[in-house]
Write an enzyme that holds these catalytic residues in place. Structure first.
Site, PDB file in Angstrom:
ATOM      1  N   SER A 203      29.841  38.472   4.128  1.00 18.98           N
ATOM      2  CA  SER A 203      29.288  37.652   4.816  1.00 18.98           C
ATOM      3  C   SER A 203      29.397  38.035   6.365  1.00 18.98           C
ATOM      4  O   SER A 203      29.860  37.257   7.083  1.00 18.98           O
ATOM      5  CB  SER A 203      29.665  36.188   4.466  1.00 18.98           C
ATOM      6  OG  SER A 203      30.924  36.182   4.694  1.00 18.98           O
ATOM      7  N   HIS A 484      17.645  26.117  37.253  1.00 16.19           N
ATOM      8  CA  HIS A 484      17.564  24.915  36.567  1.00 16.19           C
ATOM      9  C   HIS A 484      15.876  25.004  36.268  1.00 16.19           C
ATOM     10  O   HIS A 484      15.259  25.226  37.244  1.00 16.19           O
ATOM     11  CB  HIS A 484      18.010  23.754  37.265  1.00 16.19           C
ATOM     12  CG  HIS A 484      17.663  22.345  36.589  1.00 16.19           C
ATOM     13  ND1 HIS A 484      18.358  21.846  35.530  1.00 16.19           N
ATOM     14  CD2 HIS A 484      16.464  21.607  36.766  1.00 16.19           C
ATOM     15  CE1 HIS A 484      17.755  20.844  34.982  1.00 16.19           C
ATOM     16  NE2 HIS A 484      16.704  20.500  36.048  1.00 16.19           N
TER      17      HIS A 484
HETATM   18  N1  LIG Z   1      23.586  42.060  15.189  1.00 20.66           N
HETATM   19  C1  LIG Z   1      24.464  43.091  15.288  1.00 20.66           C
HETATM   20  O1  LIG Z   1      25.186  43.653  16.010  1.00 20.66           O
HETATM   21  C2  LIG Z   1      24.689  43.864  13.890  1.00 20.66           C
HETATM   22  C3  LIG Z   1      23.887  43.595  12.722  1.00 20.66           C
HETATM   23  C4  LIG Z   1      23.995  44.089  11.532  1.00 20.66           C
HETATM   24  C5  LIG Z   1      25.060  45.019  11.456  1.00 20.66           C
HETATM   25  N2  LIG Z   1      25.946  45.271  12.540  1.00 20.66           N
HETATM   26  C6  LIG Z   1      27.144  46.229  12.411  1.00 20.66           C
HETATM   27  O2  LIG Z   1      27.156  46.990  11.319  1.00 20.66           O
HETATM   28  C7  LIG Z   1      28.487  47.018  10.779  1.00 20.66           C
HETATM   29  C8  LIG Z   1      28.202  46.535   9.117  1.00 20.66           C
HETATM   30  O3  LIG Z   1      27.884  45.183   8.970  1.00 20.66           O
HETATM   31  P1  LIG Z   1      28.278  44.532   7.606  1.00 20.66           P
HETATM   32  O4  LIG Z   1      27.979  43.139   7.702  1.00 20.66           O
HETATM   33  O5  LIG Z   1      27.907  45.238   6.320  1.00 20.66           O
HETATM   34  O6  LIG Z   1      29.865  44.625   7.651  1.00 20.66           O
HETATM   35  P2  LIG Z   1      31.027  43.423   8.194  1.00 20.66           P
HETATM   36  O7  LIG Z   1      32.281  44.285   8.245  1.00 20.66           O
HETATM   37  O8  LIG Z   1      30.635  42.885   9.122  1.00 20.66           O
HETATM   38  O9  LIG Z   1      31.215  42.497   6.763  1.00 20.66           O
HETATM   39  C9  LIG Z   1      31.407  42.744   5.447  1.00 20.66           C
HETATM   40  C10 LIG Z   1      31.913  41.632   4.847  1.00 20.66           C
HETATM   41  O10 LIG Z   1      31.953  42.131   3.373  1.00 20.66           O
HETATM   42  C11 LIG Z   1      33.085  41.676   2.740  1.00 20.66           C
HETATM   43  N3  LIG Z   1      33.470  42.487   1.605  1.00 20.66           N
HETATM   44  C12 LIG Z   1      33.923  43.809   1.577  1.00 20.66           C
HETATM   45  N4  LIG Z   1      33.989  44.223   0.221  1.00 20.66           N
HETATM   46  C13 LIG Z   1      33.592  43.199  -0.526  1.00 20.66           C
HETATM   47  C14 LIG Z   1      33.415  42.950  -2.029  1.00 20.66           C
HETATM   48  N5  LIG Z   1      33.831  43.861  -2.934  1.00 20.66           N
HETATM   49  N6  LIG Z   1      33.173  41.566  -2.392  1.00 20.66           N
HETATM   50  C15 LIG Z   1      32.979  40.508  -1.627  1.00 20.66           C
HETATM   51  N7  LIG Z   1      32.995  40.899  -0.074  1.00 20.66           N
HETATM   52  C16 LIG Z   1      33.384  42.043   0.171  1.00 20.66           C
HETATM   53  C17 LIG Z   1      34.145  41.690   3.931  1.00 20.66           C
HETATM   54  O11 LIG Z   1      35.277  40.617   3.638  1.00 20.66           O
HETATM   55  C18 LIG Z   1      33.341  41.303   5.126  1.00 20.66           C
HETATM   56  O12 LIG Z   1      33.467  39.632   5.415  1.00 20.66           O
HETATM   57  C19 LIG Z   1      29.256  45.951  11.264  1.00 20.66           C
HETATM   58  O13 LIG Z   1      30.390  46.769  11.604  1.00 20.66           O
HETATM   59  C20 LIG Z   1      28.382  45.452  12.255  1.00 20.66           C
HETATM   60  O14 LIG Z   1      28.988  45.682  13.777  1.00 20.66           O
HETATM   61  C21 LIG Z   1      25.664  44.799  13.694  1.00 20.66           C
END
Ligand SMILES: NC(=O)c1ccc[n+]([C@@H]2O[C@H](COP(=O)([O-])OP(=O)(O)OC[C@H]3O[C@@H](n4cnc5c(N)ncnc54)[C@H](O)[C@@H]3O)[C@@H](O)[C@H]2O)c1
Ligand SMILES: Cc1cc2nc3c(=O)[nH]c(=O)nc-3n(C[C@H](O)[C@H](O)[C@H](O)COP(=O)(O)OP(=O)(O)OC[C@H]3O[C@@H](n4cnc5c(N)ncnc54)[C@H](O)[C@@H]3O)c2cc1C
Length: 504
Positions: A203, A484
């Protein structure tokens, strides 16, 4: 578009020859995502002769498999959500006759076409500025200043080399991805189907943005999160508001504190996807879900394998390349890491901050250092946003981290809030949900962090990021005049609140 043939240094620029000596180029960049692209543009602006190895993937993750197509899906699905919200529309005096329908392929094409268009723009900008594009993968040879084209074996030399190979999705052990029923963001962005019930594993940013897309298009979502809280990387107070606005009001449920330990693809319409979950602490089996599809959004890992790093004496940690604040590559992480002369690493591969604009900023910074003008990126001032409806945006540490930092460094943390509830523009849009909180140093008045959840939070955060970067104080910000009626007045309220003034 056809890439220009490789040109030699002497014919490409008006540089004085001493700058690049006997090398083919002043700068070679390996990887042409937003990081490599940003570095290349700044390199040419300094009149450095520049080549990029694109691996036939100009634009990289952001343009082809990340920011750009995901925002196109969010924009299209956001419209569907809006038009289906009949009671909300009724408050505006608007009635939508009949059922609101969307064409899945049409939505998918919008994302694909946008990505292609932006990729073309990026290629065009490189060519226009005289950057030489090598289609192949670039590999370090182990000898200083050399990069080899992996497919042709041809070696090119440069005074300085910037590594910008980016990242790829992380798939946890036990999870089988077929990119049809069990997929990462790479497969999800193609929107080959809109599953009735999709489990999203993780998430974080990706999971949250896709839950927004899927629920708008009619799916039910179950989040599976390994850590004890949903949205664990966000500020706690903001995550709680996000839970109310983005989860509880939608067909979404979740499990926390459980790992998806075994995920087996299904056959659409025949066999469900199965997800075995184990307790994150005890590792005991807790539940098995059968769903139509599973999205794996469990983070990303660096794309640094087979780049000649070992041959060059560079030790990685989980694939991440160690760099110092000037983006210079170090031989290893932690104590004893030494600078590898003339080699830099920017973007997702160095693990400092996995964001497109951070990659690009690091690219510019590396070029500044190459030019002898010492430069360090202030990562605390880089904003981030999650493009859900409403958006979440932040700059600086979470409140929990700021409390720790204040205690450790011996200063007092101040906190002030603004609300969308009383904001005229937000109310005109019937979008009064959300808040902005400003965290600041009470002694100096300087802004430490800002967290916003609410309509257009991603645009609102920029003023705050600029304030953090410039060291602007809440006293100064409270006296700056905000237009505003605009959403910016939510921040005005928070800045004024910090110094005991009323915004109204
Ligand atoms: N709008 C944005 O700026 C944006 C959008 C998408 C992605 N990104 C970048 O891409 C990167 C990757 O995004 P993301 O959402 O994949 O990674 P994230 O690291 O934000 O979230 C991954 C989540 O998966 C959980 N997790 C990991 N292994 C698991 C498992 N086996 N079972 C259950 N939960 C598990 C973790 O605890 C974590 O909460 C991020 O570092 C982000 O900066 C940025
Ligand atoms: C679904 C999704 C949504 C996202 N949304 C956002 C967002 O809204 N905002 C945001 O800021 N960030 C977002 N991100 C993160 C953002 O995409 C990355 O932080 C950014 O792309 C990193 O840029 P980069 O240049 O380091 O790497 P990449 O974009 O990954 O580019 C690296 C490039 O190098 C190439 N390459 C690798 N090795 C070699 C080699 N040896 N030779 C030649 N080429 C090579 C790769 O093929 C790739 O083309 C998102 C990511 C995903 C997955």
């Amino acid at each position: 578009f056809a890439p220009t043939p490789l040109l030699r240094t002497t014919t490409t620029t008006s540089l004085d020859a001493s700058k690049c000596g006997n090398y083919d180029f002043d700068v070679i960049i390996v990887g042409c995502g937003v990081g490599g692209h940003g570095a290349a543009l700044h390199s040419r602006a300094q009149e450095l002769t520049t080549a990029v190895f694109s691996g036939k993937d100009v634009g990289g993750t952001c343009v082809n498999r990340g920011c750009v197509p995901s925002k196109a899906l969010l924009a299209a699905s956001g419209r569907v959500r809006e038009m289906q919200a009949s009671s909300h529309l009724k408050e505006f005096g608007i009635t939508v006759e009949g059922e609101v329908k969307y064409d899945r392929e049409g939505v998918a094409n919008h994302a694909k076409q946008l990505a292609n268009r932006v990729k073309g723009n990026l290629e065009g900008s490189l060519v226009a500025l005289g950057v030489d594009i090598v289609d192949g993968r670039g590999v370090l040879t182990g000898k200083p200043h050399e990069v080899k084209d992996e497919s042709s074996g041809k070696v090119w030399t440069a005074k300085d080399i910037i590594l910008a190979p980016g990242s790829i999705p992380f798939v946890p052990p036990g999870v089988t991805v077929d990119e049809q029923t069990v997929y990462t963001s790479d497969g999800a962005l193609e929107l080959k189907s809109v599953p009735e019930w999709v489990a999203i594993i993780g998430s974080g940013y990706i999971g949250l943005e896709f839950s927004d897309v899927y629920t708008a298009l009619g799916s039910e979502v179950t989040f599976i999160e390994a850590l004890p809280n949903i949205m664990p990387t966000f500020d706690r107070e903001i995550a709680k508001q996000a839970e109310r606005l983005l989860i509880r009001e939608r067909p979404i449920d979740y499990r926390t504190g459980v790992f998806a330990s075994e995920v087996t693809p299904g056959i659409p319409g025949v066999k469900p996807v199965t997800i075995k979950m184990i307790d994150a602490k005890t590792k005991e089996h807790v539940e098995t879900l059968e769903v139509d599809a599973a999205m794996v959004a469990t983070g990303r890992v660096p794309n640094t394998a087979k780049m000649g790093l070992e041959e060059t004496g560079i030790e990685t940690q989980r694939g991440f390349i160690a760099v110092d604040e000037k983006m210079r590559v170090l031989t290893k992480h932690g104590d004893g890491g030494e600078v590898v002369p003339n080699v830099y690493c920017i973007g997702d591969a160095n693990g400092k901050m996995m964001l497109a604009h951070a990659a690009s900023a690091q690219g510019i910074s590396a070029i500044e250092n190459i030019c002898g003008r010492e430069h360090e990126v202030n990562h605390d001032a880089i904003p981030a946003a999650c493009f859900t409806h409403p958006e979440i945006a932040m700059v600086g540490p979470t409140e929990e981290q700021a409390i720790e930092r204040a205690a450790k460094e011996g200063w007092t943390l101040g906190k002030s809030q603004g609300s969308f509830r009383a904001n005229s523009k937000a109310l005109a849009e019937l979008e009064g949900n959300g808040m902005a909180k400003v965290l600041y140093n009470k002694e100096t008045g300087k802004v430490v962090a800002v967290h916003i959840i609410g309509i257009h939070a991603a645009d609102l955060i920029q003023e705050c990021a600029n304030a953090v970067a410039a060291g602007t104080t809440v006293q100064e910000l409270s006296m700056m005049v905000h237009t505003h009626p605009t959403l910016c007045e939510v921040l005005d309220e928070a800045f004024k609140g910090a110094v005991g003034m009323s915004a109204h």
